[in-house]
Design an enzyme around this catalytic site. Structure first.
Site, mmCIF file in Angstrom:
data_model
loop_
_atom_site.group_PDB
_atom_site.id
_atom_site.type_symbol
_atom_site.label_atom_id
_atom_site.label_comp_id
_atom_site.label_asym_id
_atom_site.label_seq_id
_atom_site.Cartn_x
_atom_site.Cartn_y
_atom_site.Cartn_z
ATOM 1 N N PRO A 253 3.025 -1.609 0.090
ATOM 2 C CA PRO A 253 2.846 -0.196 0.443
ATOM 3 C C PRO A 253 1.398 0.220 0.660
ATOM 4 O O PRO A 253 1.136 1.385 0.935
ATOM 5 C CB PRO A 253 3.419 0.523 -0.787
ATOM 6 C CG PRO A 253 3.114 -0.411 -1.918
ATOM 7 C CD PRO A 253 3.221 -1.802 -1.352
ATOM 8 N N CYS A 254 0.448 -0.719 0.534
ATOM 9 C CA CYS A 254 -0.948 -0.345 0.710
ATOM 10 C C CYS A 254 -1.208 0.124 2.132
ATOM 11 O O CYS A 254 -0.624 -0.369 3.093
ATOM 12 C CB CYS A 254 -1.860 -1.506 0.352
ATOM 13 S SG CYS A 254 -1.518 -3.024 1.264
ATOM 14 N N ARG A 255 -2.096 1.102 2.277
ATOM 15 C CA ARG A 255 -2.468 1.665 3.581
ATOM 16 C C ARG A 255 -1.266 2.190 4.327
ATOM 17 O O ARG A 255 -1.157 1.989 5.534
ATOM 18 C CB ARG A 255 -3.223 0.631 4.424
ATOM 19 C CG ARG A 255 -4.549 0.197 3.779
ATOM 20 C CD ARG A 255 -5.344 -0.682 4.717
ATOM 21 N NE ARG A 255 -6.595 -1.108 4.116
ATOM 22 C CZ ARG A 255 -7.491 -1.875 4.709
ATOM 23 N NH1 ARG A 255 -7.279 -2.317 5.948
ATOM 24 N NH2 ARG A 255 -8.609 -2.205 4.119
#
Length: 255
Positions: A253-255
């Protein structure tokens, strides 16, 4: 080696998540992150309009205190996967990049032409409620480009509006896939999970695949269904936060 690296990363993120405080005040408008309450509200909306989705509680010993006991994560089963990623290279593309109003950034509508191929134009189907029409008129006159927060989203009644595009996709996915020879295609299926990631403060997607005989897919088979630009990079095998057992494919889920 890959498994060891992912285990170390998972452990590090687990420690970081433990020390990350639970988000109490909404920051959806500023940064797009969700509080647990907003995650539950969005999940209720999904379950209401797409009955194939349901809430799940998971393992009793892995419950998250900041989420309701019976609403720990979202689950849908038996989503068909009829082709491998390498086969999609020979098909007409379904994706379309939709630009934001400022023209600088865009997002990928992965099934744009799948939903719209029978339409005479690319216009999105209008929602029929007066509430949505009013919101659309307000958006047209809004020059500052601010995104609506979750509170106004609920107050404007959008949780009660039928998502026409989602309904169309669901109907198509539920229809039986038939090959040109008239035989029913033997397809893989996936159970999809959406959890709340406390560290990133966003939803997180998980995938558990099965073959035609409902036998769990191997790691390499799962990666056959993932774009090679993302396999082992933004999509890796991780430990599910609510279920014990084998690793599952997860979209970072990063960025």
């Amino acid at each position: 080696m890959e498994s060891l690296i992912n285990t170390v990363k998972g452990s590090a993120l687990g420690v970081a998540e433990f020390f990350t405080p639970v988000l109490k005040e909404s920051k959806f408008k500023e940064t797009g992150v969700l509080t647990p309450e907003e995650f539950v509200a969005a999940g209720d909306h999904l379950v209401h309009h797409c009955p194939t989705w349901q809430w799940a509680s998971g393992d009793e010993g892995m419950l998250k205190s900041y989420l309701p006991k019976d609403k720990q994560f979202l689950l849908t089963r038996n989503v068909s996967c009829t082709r491998r990623c390498k086969q999609l290279d020979t098909l007409d593309p379904l994706e379309k990049i939709l630009e934001d109003n400022d023209g600088e950034e865009g997002w990928v509508d992965t099934h744009h032409y799948y939903v719209n191929k029978e339409r005479d134009d690319d216009k999105v189907t209008e929602m029929t409620t007066e509430t949505v029409k009013e919101v659309e008129r307000d958006d047209e006159s809004d020059d500052d480009g601010e995104a609506a927060d979750m509170e106004s989203f609920e107050e404007n009644g959008l949780l009660d509006c039928e998502d026409v595009a989602v309904a169309q996709v669901t109907k198509k996915m539920e229809s039986v896939e038939v090959a040109s020879s008239g035989e029913i295609l033997q397809t893989r299926t996936y159970d999809l999970h959406i959890t709340y990631d406390k560290y990133y403060q966003t939803p997180r997607l998980w995938m558990c695949g099965y073959d035609e005989n409902r036998k769990p897919l191997t790691v390499e088979q799962v990666y056959e269904d993932v774009s090679q630009d993302h396999a082992r990079k933004t999509v890796t095998m991780e430990s599910h936060p609510h279920l014990p057992g084998p690793l599952m494919a997860s979209v970072h889920p990063c960025r």
